[in-house]
Design an enzyme around this catalytic site. Structure first.
Site, PDB file in Angstrom:
ATOM      1  N   GLU A  66     -12.489  -2.229  12.201  1.00 39.28           N
ATOM      2  CA  GLU A  66     -12.510  -1.551  10.901  1.00 39.28           C
ATOM      3  C   GLU A  66     -13.625  -2.076  10.000  1.00 39.28           C
ATOM      4  OE1 GLU A  66      -8.804  -1.878   8.715  1.00 39.28           O
ATOM      5  OE2 GLU A  66      -9.699  -1.087   6.875  1.00 39.28           O
TER       6      GLU A  66
ATOM      7  N   GLU B 257       0.825  -1.212   0.000  1.00 40.95           N
ATOM      8  CA  GLU B 257       0.000   0.000   0.000  1.00 40.95           C
ATOM      9  C   GLU B 257       0.861   1.265   0.000  1.00 40.95           C
ATOM     10  OE1 GLU B 257      -2.759  -0.654   3.304  1.00 40.95           O
ATOM     11  OE2 GLU B 257      -4.094  -1.734   1.950  1.00 40.95           O
TER      12      GLU B 257
ATOM     13  N   ASP C 271      -8.167  -9.203   4.196  1.00 46.98           N
ATOM     14  CA  ASP C 271      -7.946  -8.070   5.089  1.00 46.98           C
ATOM     15  C   ASP C 271      -9.012  -7.969   6.185  1.00 46.98           C
ATOM     16  OD1 ASP C 271      -6.991  -5.769   6.184  1.00 46.98           O
ATOM     17  OD2 ASP C 271      -7.559  -4.431   4.557  1.00 46.98           O
TER      18      ASP C 271
HETATM   19  C1  GCV Z   1      -2.537   0.545   8.381  1.00 40.90           C
HETATM   20  C2  GCV Z   1      -5.997  -2.193   5.513  1.00 40.90           C
HETATM   21  C3  GCV Z   1      -6.474  -0.940   6.198  1.00 40.90           C
HETATM   22  C4  GCV Z   1      -5.366   0.097   6.272  1.00 40.90           C
HETATM   23  C5  GCV Z   1      -4.176  -0.536   7.002  1.00 40.90           C
HETATM   24  C6  GCV Z   1      -3.751  -1.763   6.214  1.00 40.90           C
HETATM   25  C7  GCV Z   1      -2.617  -2.511   6.878  1.00 40.90           C
HETATM   26  O1  GCV Z   1      -5.751  -1.951   4.168  1.00 40.90           O
HETATM   27  O2  GCV Z   1      -7.588  -0.452   5.532  1.00 40.90           O
HETATM   28  O3  GCV Z   1      -5.841   1.208   6.964  1.00 40.90           O
HETATM   29  O4  GCV Z   1      -3.109   0.374   7.108  1.00 40.90           O
HETATM   30  O5  GCV Z   1      -4.836  -2.657   6.133  1.00 40.90           O
HETATM   31  O6  GCV Z   1      -2.914  -3.458   7.589  1.00 40.90           O
HETATM   32  O7  GCV Z   1      -1.478  -2.144   6.698  1.00 40.90           O
END
Ligand code: GCV
Length: 673
Positions: A368, A267, A340
């Site tokens: 989340e 990411e 995720d």
């Molecule tokens: C910290 C998901 C979440 C992100 C998070 C990522 C990760 O994509 O939406 O907010 O980033 O996981 O675990 O690194």
């Protein structure tokens, strides 16, 4: 309840002479001082602040027979274990060292608080590293944080050390958590600067007597961003030297520093692959800097560069070939599922697929994908389900993404405290059941009187135990996943399609709805993700008739008229599950209502309001998903399912306008409907 309100209540209590204690959730599951306590506690002569804490806790709240604490060599108990036994002189808590005594004290107090008889026993934790990962940014925001801002007041540190750090350490130690990563995995290099390390050292000082080590998320490009080097290539000697010097600097300030957590090449984060090096080469270079000091690297396997058309396969493709290439102070940290933190995922096939590599699981305690702080979702059932597939003994360590913030009650939703508690208890003992954990947590936290009718407490327990399955049903049953609104992941958006966005960030990539059916074909006739699992399981998952129904749409594109085990077609079953999810929340509301006379009014009202939001949102999910999928199935919504009152266009029009750092408020949600 906000801080101002707590203050007003406390002042009112003083002025009116009424009891000064008023519920505000800040005590968590821990009791305050108990004035009736007549305990006789004998502690070893020791200068250890940890022993002093154990004695203080017991003196405050121990209700049992006289108790003697002893430090005694016992090779079975390791560094943190303890034994509770009786000898001629009475009840004894013994351990190899002060930390074992602290954990044993909390265990005894837990028995007391839950009204249990004292069990004579020996306990050692399943893992040496039981760590919470904070996704806290240095500006005070928290990625996926739903309970206010960060508890770390970076601006006032190192001069001002908030008393909350100690409360936080106490809460963690009381459930056996022994490590905290202070900052977000999307890490700012600034945390490694001398200025910030001085602040980190202050927090470490507070944590130390509670047996908690501090860890930091490290940005792989820190040698460039902070050190001014031209590269962060792990094979460049100057880069390795930079990390070595940084590690030496850290250990001078924090001799028991735990190590680094790294999100690399994921990411948008930098990593060794930017320099054509492997994850192992990157991790080992950092691990070698920490090694002389006893530190570790937790290297995340949350990667999904499009090496394959199926995102669920990508982490395995990238990491499995690296098996055996990591140094012995590196642990590969893997999210429980291959995508995720969805409400339900099969376990990630990387577990068990790297026998020469230490692995740890990463759970997400913060909700989340399970309704943020507006929904009750007790997550122990999700985590024990993971352990049904992945043997706890195959793991080296355990991590949980924290749900803690600076709200007075720490977690936003009062019932979300149960997830922090459950994570700690499972990290200590992954053999515990969800039910055992809730049996401990409920009486300690909800504080209902002893004479509360059993049907009421049974109802509350059921409310908690069934809550995660309810969320699965009203959000994404039968293996559906990632139908969330873009970005903040709160409400439903199975239709979401952002022009130019990564396809694997869009729900249609995951649900694959069309006129033929629904679900992602990951069988051998599709992406063949099933082949990443051990042969026997792969065979079971591969066959639409033997694949567990809770995962059927994860692994198969299922025809709308496919006969499910219940005899219903897929479409009917889908409608039934969404309906059942909504009805489960209504049941939860009734269970909570029945408890009203026995629960502190402040707490009761808070949870009640959140349940109203949850009930409404469950309906929002049900209507949105059914109306959307109906366009593909072309089938009527069955009579037993409440007809939607909104149109699909109305639901598509809802835009919450919130960020990834907040929970939508009830007021905001009200204004959108
Ligand atoms: C910290 C998901 C979440 C992100 C998070 C990522 C990760 O994509 O939406 O907010 O980033 O996981 O675990 O690194």
């Amino acid at each position: 309840m906000n801080k101002l309100k707590s203050l007003i209540l406390a002042v009112t209590a003083i002025l009116t002479g009424s009891a000064a204690w008023a519920y505000d959730g800040s005590c968590l599951w821990l009791s305050g001082a108990d004035n009736d306590n007549q305990a006789v506690i004998t502690v070893p002569k020791s200068k250890s602040p940890t022993v002093a804490i154990a004695a203080e806790e017991l003196n405050k709240s121990w209700h049992g027979e006289p108790l003697r604490l002893e430090i005694k060599r016992d090779k079975h108990l390791g560094n943190e274990g303890f034994r509770v036994y009786r000898d001629k002189k009475g009840l004894v808590l013994s351990a190899n060292n002060d930390l074992g005594l602290l954990y044993g004290s909390y265990a005894l107090l837990r028995d007391n608080a839950a009204g249990k008889a004292i069990a004579l026993r020996e306990e050692t934790p399943a893992y040496n590293v039981r760590v919470l990962n904070h996704w806290d940014n240095l500006d005070g925001t928290i990625e996926r944080g739903y309970s206010g801002h960060s508890i770390w007041n970076w601006d006032e540190l190192p001069d001002v050390v908030s008393p909350r750090y100690r409360e936080y350490a106490r809460a963690n130690a009381s459930v056996g958590i022994n490590g905290v990563v202070l900052n977000n995995v999307n890490a700012s290099s600034k945390i490694l600067s001398a200025e910030y390390l001085a602040k980190v050292a202050k927090i470490a000082d507070v944590f130390r007597p509670y047996g908690i080590k501090v860890y930091l998320s490290a940005n792989f490009a820190a040698p460039m961003q902070l050190g001014g080097l031209k590269t962060a290539d792990p094979l460049e000697p100057e880069v390795a030297a930079w990390w070595k010097a940084k590690a030496d600097e850290i250990y001078k300030l924090i001799p028991d520093f735990g190590g680094f957590l790294v999100k690399a090449n994921s990411e948008g984060q930098p990593g060794p692959c930017d320099f054509d090096r492997t994850h192992a080469e990157g991790a080992n270079m950092m691990a070698r800097a920490l090694k002389p000091h006893g530190g570790i690297v937790m290297w995340r396997a949350f990667v999904y560069s499009p090496a394959d058309a199926d995102r669920a396969k990508q982490a395995y493709i990238e990491f499995q070939p690296l098996d055996g290439k990591f140094d012995d102070n590196v642990i590969v940290q893997i999210k429980n599922g291959p995508i995720d933190f969805q409400p339900r995922e099969p376990y990630s096939p990387l577990f068990g697929a790297m026998p020469q590599t230490d692995q740890m699981v990463e759970f997400q305690v913060t909700q989340e994908y399970l309704g943020h702080s507006n929904h009750i979702a007790y997550l122990a059932p999700m985590w024990t389900e993971f352990f049904d597939y992945v043997s706890p003994s195959s793991l080296k360590a355990i991590a949980g993404v924290a749900n803690v913030g600076n709200d007075t009650n720490w977690t936003g939703h009062p019932m979300a405290q149960a997830n922090w508690y459950a994570f700690g208890r499972l990290a200590w003992n992954p053999q515990l059941s969800s039910e055992e954990i809730i049996d401990e947590w409920m009486p300690m936290t909800l504080n209902y009187p002893e004479n509360t009718p059993k049907e009421v407490t049974d109802g509350l327990k059921k409310m908690m135990l069934d809550s995660r399955e309810a969320v699965v049903d009203y959000m994404m049953p039968l293996g559906l996943h990632h139908l969330f609104a873009f970005g903040h992941h709160y409400g439903p958006e199975p239709w979401c399609d952002i022009k130019g966005g990564r396809p694997d960030w869009m729900p249609p990539y995951y649900h694959r709805a069309d006129s033929a059916g629904l679900g992602f074909n990951r069988s051998s006739s599709g992406s063949n993700a099933v082949a990443q699992y051990p042969a026997q399981l792969a065979k079971k998952l591969d066959d639409i008739n033997t694949c567990p129904e809770e995962f059927i749409l994860w692994f198969h594109h299922v025809p709308w008229d496919f006969k499910m085990k219940s005899g219903a077609t897929l479409w009917q079953e889908l409608c039934n599950r969404y309906q059942s999810g909504v009805e489960s929340v209504e049941t939860m509301q009734r269970q909570w209502t029945a408890a009203k006379p026995y629960i502190d009014p402040e707490l009761w009202n808070d949870v009640n309001e959140r349940l109203m939001t949850q009930a409404r949102d469950a309906n929002w999910w049900r209507e949105g998903c059914l109306l959307y999928f109906q366009q593909f199935s072309g089938m009527p919504i069955p009579d037993n399912v409440t007809p939607p009152v909104h149109t699909l266009d109305q639901l598509k029009g809802i835009k919450l306008g919130i960020s990834n750092y907040e929970c939508p408020t009830p007021e905001l949600l009200n204004s959108k409907r």
